[in-house]
Design a protein around this motif. Structure first.
Motif: not given
Length: 141
Positions: A50-63, A119-122, A125-136
């Motif tokens: 989960e920590e690794l997913i969080a790092a990937a999501h934060a990094g991808c979103f920021a870029m 950016a959240k939608a695009g 990693v957000s797209k890959a996490l489509g099965a869960i709730n992603v908030s911003l």
């Protein structure tokens, strides 16, 4: 483009331990365990998926967000993005909560929020996490 990681696990679920290695070498023999995943909230006993997913999501979103801000003619001086991935034992990963505070000269809060949502939608990693709730939660700071 492919990226690789390798996990070695020894033992049973609760008593076993593992190590993670990544192609880049960023993770090399990085420990992970049941304790690191379910018991040690401090995060000092090793990493966890989960920590690794969080790092990937934060990094991808920021870029992705930085790209949209630059396209808008308002490049960010700094984006401080955080992702909190929630794991409910017995249920699984239920969400990823993104928070971003941006230093972006020349943009108003409304446009900042619109581009953050885009950016959240695009973000891949957000797209890959489509099965869960992603908030911003996005704000200028």
């Amino acid at each position: 483009m492919d990226r690789t990681a390798n996990a070695i696990w020894k033992g049973d679920l609760k008593g076993g331990t593992g190590t993670l290695d990544t192609q880049s070498g960023t993770l090399k023999g990085t420990p992970y365990s049941f304790k690191a995943r379910f018991e040690d909230e401090s995060g000092k006993s090793g990493t966890n998926p989960e920590e690794l997913i969080a790092a990937a999501h934060a990094g991808c979103f920021a870029m992705q967000f930085s790209h949209f801000l630059a396209e808008n003619g308002t490049p960010a001086t700094e984006l401080d993005a955080k992702a909190v991935v929630t794991l409910v034992p017995g249920t699984g990963i239920t969400g990823s909560a993104l928070t971003v505070v941006g230093k972006v000269p020349g943009i108003d809060a409304t446009k900042f929020g619109e581009l953050a949502e885009k950016a959240k939608a695009g973000c891949p990693v957000s797209k890959a996490l489509g099965a869960i709730n992603v908030s911003l939660d996005a704000r200028l700071g």
